[in-house]
Write an enzyme that holds these catalytic residues in place. Structure first.
Site, PDB file in Angstrom:
ATOM      1  N   CYS A 121       0.850  -1.192   0.000  1.00 30.38           N
ATOM      2  CA  CYS A 121       0.000   0.000   0.000  1.00 30.38           C
ATOM      3  C   CYS A 121       0.886   1.241   0.000  1.00 30.38           C
ATOM      4  CB  CYS A 121      -0.905   0.015   1.222  1.00 30.38           C
ATOM      5  SG  CYS A 121      -1.921   1.503   1.368  1.00 30.38           S
ATOM      6  N   CYS A 140      -1.155   0.363   9.537  1.00 32.76           N
ATOM      7  CA  CYS A 140      -0.223  -0.761   9.433  1.00 32.76           C
ATOM      8  C   CYS A 140       1.154  -0.347   9.946  1.00 32.76           C
ATOM      9  CB  CYS A 140      -0.111  -1.235   7.983  1.00 32.76           C
ATOM     10  SG  CYS A 140      -1.604  -2.045   7.363  1.00 32.76           S
ATOM     11  N   CYS A 144      -8.156  -0.425   0.648  1.00 32.16           N
ATOM     12  CA  CYS A 144      -7.249  -0.846   1.729  1.00 32.16           C
ATOM     13  C   CYS A 144      -6.881  -2.295   1.479  1.00 32.16           C
ATOM     14  CB  CYS A 144      -7.928  -0.689   3.087  1.00 32.16           C
ATOM     15  SG  CYS A 144      -6.963  -1.379   4.461  1.00 32.16           S
ATOM     16  N   CYS A 199      -4.851 -10.261  23.444  1.00 31.94           N
ATOM     17  CA  CYS A 199      -4.527  -9.498  22.241  1.00 31.94           C
ATOM     18  C   CYS A 199      -3.383  -8.517  22.485  1.00 31.94           C
ATOM     19  CB  CYS A 199      -5.752  -8.760  21.715  1.00 31.94           C
ATOM     20  SG  CYS A 199      -6.463  -7.572  22.877  1.00 31.94           S
TER      21      CYS A 199
END
Length: 401
Positions: free
Chosen positions: A80, A91, A165, A360
């Site tokens: 990207c 990102c 995206c 997470c």
């Protein structure tokens, strides 16, 4: 390089850096004149020119690598064009090969376990099915001043408009990027397991947030051998392969005994509760605790065929005092900040034989593992999954006994 006498900071300066180890948060560590520089868009071992983007004084500052003088062999061209300094902040590692991204994440988990829990352990981050692109099934965008939807720049409120995206599942954003929105609106998009796109607009007008469901609303997902119907914008795993993968690990490690007692904490709509219910059977008991009232309603409807699952709505730390004890196994999947001391203390009061912790955030996981260790529970096994390719995030599952 010296501190700017007029501002007292290095903000806006360009520094040549020898890039060191990866750190938690999507950056690497470098040093300049006794200060730590957390540098993004770099890789360990590289030599770069970095522009300082944040400096509040003290022992460290933040920077972006704007020119690579000596590149790592693991460096690639980002898929990207917006994965660049000053652009989209979504990102962190598009400039690294997928395999090396997983090595970086493994290094972070290893370092957090050692630093925060005193555990030395080799960690391998496993890839999920589907590859590093086209995986993000749930997206939240914001409309810029021109009405175009996009994502915010890193550590900024500035909106970077997008046309697509590459990490988002194909087709999810077609109806978002093709139109104009009220500036400042937040747009929530979910593409569910049936391929349906759900779209919600959150606009703030005169200080009040107005929610409009523009498409869909009830998502259908598939995991753990069941079909799930739930609020399209409530909690569900973002990666299409994550829910099934995590449920399989929980099923393997929980080993809840027939007719036993299990807790599913931070239960969401009951993904892990369904696994535990199958293990304990119809005469067992599963307590599912979830703070989100809508998730509890969805969970009760989805698991109506499993009466051994009892639901409680509220904060975990407030409801464990009345939980059935002793408990054979506890599964918990807390938010990013982790469970914390009060919850850990309440869990061990139930004297579970096994604790399966889904996390997470590796730092929060390590802190809580240290708390459990204070009660005699040790880390027996750990698996880590690249459930968020191209970002610094990683999903872990830990077994404590």
């Amino acid at each position: 390089m010296s501190v700017d006498a007029s501002t007292g900071t290095w903000l806006g300066r360009t520094i040549e850096l020898e890039v060191g180890a990866v750190a938690h948060g999507g950056h690497c560590v470098a040093r300049a004149e006794g200060r730590v520089v957390f540098v993004r868009h770099a890789l360990p071992g590289e030599r770069v020119l970095a522009s300082v983007t944040e400096d509040k004084g003290g022992s460290f500052c933040r920077a972006d690598a704007v020119e690579v003088l000596e590149a790592s062999p693991e460096r690639v061209e980002p898929p990207c064009p917006l994965a660049a300094p000053g652009e989209c902040g979504g990102c962190d590692w598009q400039h690294a090969t997928p395999g090396y991204q997983r090595e970086l994440k493994a290094a972070v988990v290893t370092e957090q376990l050692k630093r925060l829990a005193g555990i030395e352990r080799d960690v391998v981050v496993e890839a999920l099915d589907g590859g590093p692109l086209d995986w993000r099934s749930r997206v939240r965008l914001v409309a810029g001043k021109d009405g175009r939807a996009g994502f915010r720049a890193h550590h900024s409120h500035r909106v970077i408009a997008i046309d697509d995206c590459p990490i988002t599942v194909p087709g999810a954003l077609d109806d978002v990027v093709s139109r104009k929105w009220r500036p400042g609106s937040e747009i929530e998009v979910t593409k569910d397991g049936e391929g349906q796109v759900h779209l919600r607009d959150l606009s703030t007008v005169h200080g009040k947030t107005r929610s409009r469901q523009l498409a869909g609303g009830i998502a259908v997902q598939h995991a753990a051998g069941r079909d799930w119907r739930l609020d399209a914008h409530g909690f569900w795993q973002v990666h299409p392969a994550a829910a099934d993968t995590l449920a399989a690990v929980v099923a393997e490690w929980a080993e809840a005994p027939r007719d036993g007692v299990a807790w599913d904490l931070y239960a969401g709509v009951g993904l892990f509760a369904s696994v535990l219910a199958e293990q304990v059977g119809p005469r067992g008991r599963v307590l599912a605790i979830e703070s989100g009232r809508r998730a509890v309603v969805d969970g009760e409807e989805n698991l109506a065929d499993l009466p051994q699952v009892r639901w409680r709505s509220g904060r975990v730390e407030h409801l464990l005092a009345d939980a059935p004890k002793p408990v054979d196994v506890v599964v918990l999947d807390p938010p990013r900040k982790g469970a914390g001391k009060a919850v850990v203390d309440s869990i061990v009061e139930g004297s579970p034989d096994r604790i399966v912790y889904v996390a997470c955030d590796p730092a929060a996981l390590a802190r809580d593992i240290a708390l459990f260790a204070g009660h005699g529970y040790g880390l027996v096994d750990l698996r880590a999954f690249d459930a968020f390719p191209m970002t610094h995030h990683v999903e872990c599952v830990a077994l404590l006994q």
